[in-house]
Design an enzyme around this catalytic site. Sequence first.
Site, mmCIF file in Angstrom:
data_model
loop_
_atom_site.group_PDB
_atom_site.id
_atom_site.type_symbol
_atom_site.label_atom_id
_atom_site.label_comp_id
_atom_site.label_asym_id
_atom_site.label_seq_id
_atom_site.Cartn_x
_atom_site.Cartn_y
_atom_site.Cartn_z
ATOM 1 N N GLU A 28 36.669 27.808 43.415
ATOM 2 C CA GLU A 28 36.279 28.903 42.532
ATOM 3 C C GLU A 28 34.791 29.202 42.647
ATOM 4 O O GLU A 28 34.374 30.356 42.554
ATOM 5 C CB GLU A 28 36.650 28.576 41.078
ATOM 6 C CG GLU A 28 38.137 28.424 40.838
ATOM 7 C CD GLU A 28 38.939 29.645 41.273
ATOM 8 O OE1 GLU A 28 38.421 30.779 41.129
ATOM 9 O OE2 GLU A 28 40.066 29.478 41.760
ATOM 10 N N HIS A 38 23.227 40.913 45.357
ATOM 11 C CA HIS A 38 23.302 39.454 45.528
ATOM 12 C C HIS A 38 21.904 38.883 45.390
ATOM 13 O O HIS A 38 20.933 39.443 45.910
ATOM 14 C CB HIS A 38 23.854 39.102 46.915
ATOM 15 C CG HIS A 38 23.541 37.692 47.335
ATOM 16 N ND1 HIS A 38 22.526 37.397 48.226
ATOM 17 C CD2 HIS A 38 24.077 36.502 46.976
ATOM 18 C CE1 HIS A 38 22.476 36.090 48.416
ATOM 19 N NE2 HIS A 38 23.393 35.517 47.655
#
Length: 413
Positions: free
Chosen positions: A375, A215
């Site tokens: 999303e 990440h």
Amino acid sequence: MPPLATLSCPSSSSLSRYSITSSFPSSSSSSNRATASTASLAFGFRTKPKIPTRTLGRPGIMTLNSPIRCAVSIEKETPETERPETFLREADGGGNGAASSPSESSVRARFERMIREAQDRVCEAIEAVDGGGKFKEDVWSRPGGGGGISRVLQDGAVWEKAGVNVSVVYGVMPPEAYRAAKGAASDQKPGPVPFFAAGISSVLHPHNPFAPTLHFNYRYFETDAPKDAPGAPRQWWFGGGTDFTPSYIFEEDVKHFHSVQKNACDKFDPSFYPRFKKWCDDYFYIKHRGERRGLGGIFFDDLNDYDQEMLLAFATECADCVIPAYIPIIEKRKDMPFTEKHKAWQQLRRGRYVEFNLVYDRGTTFGLKTGGRIESILVSLPLTARWEYDHKPEEGSEEWKLLDACINPKEWL
């Protein structure tokens, strides 16, 4: 952490405003601030705005120990068929007003250029290693300036799911937030404070349980002081980090990853790596499990106590280090043979990833509570995860070693 969210209030009756009231708790410590305005970008907000009741801390950052209510409004995003050259307003270097060279352009323009270039490089590297998977791209803009690009690769040969998003947001901060944040005297009453935010955010989940998840997120935030508002000076800061979440420990991989982060930090300040490594270990803590999400990296927020040009260069260096820190590890691990037991353990660790993101991650929780663009909010979650009742790895096993390192953070260098 998804791309940046925005904290704002209506600024003009001509805008098409979408807003919502949100409640969430937070902390006043620098490493635990709920960074509403710089936590996740490009959410579409809906329903009628309400006036915020109380805010404390840095502008756009909620720092109360009890739940607060904040009004959020932003222009509705418009889907685009092509990527624009820039999402900036012309005054910031967009359109025909763009500067002729990087040295002549604003920090806003250079930061947007940096995150757009970083998105392209990371996506190219991911597709090259995957050998077949391609990113799906969504582009949107907003009438008053700003917009974003979301790219997601799913069910590739190497990656189960890889998301790399960039966003640029213009908004307005409620005056109450700014007065409380800066401790302004009661006779100083600035109006709504405009702000700018931009960021890149990515989460990469490979198929192979021996290949780690990565990440990274880098962001920049500015406020614009109204000319007649002595109580609201212009402010700016940087935030971000890169962290590493393997299911199995290969010490040479962890050392390589951390050494790249340290080398990037040491180019600017030798105190950065130890300071930001600890911040990362503290931030990615799953309280109800008593363990960290992974094996750390670096994390920082609200950083403005150094020269602005230096911090822009630092954020750029960190983003440039994503590929050399991560891709060599993936190349080594992506084709390693594994068993169903290895895969089941990876899925259990993915469950921990989901728990942290949905329960503690500031960008995700803020977006979910404010009806944001779902999303974009949930792009960080893996396609698959697993929960088993009262699962405990056998002491001394490779799975136990990973769990022990998540419970007791180590110095890898």
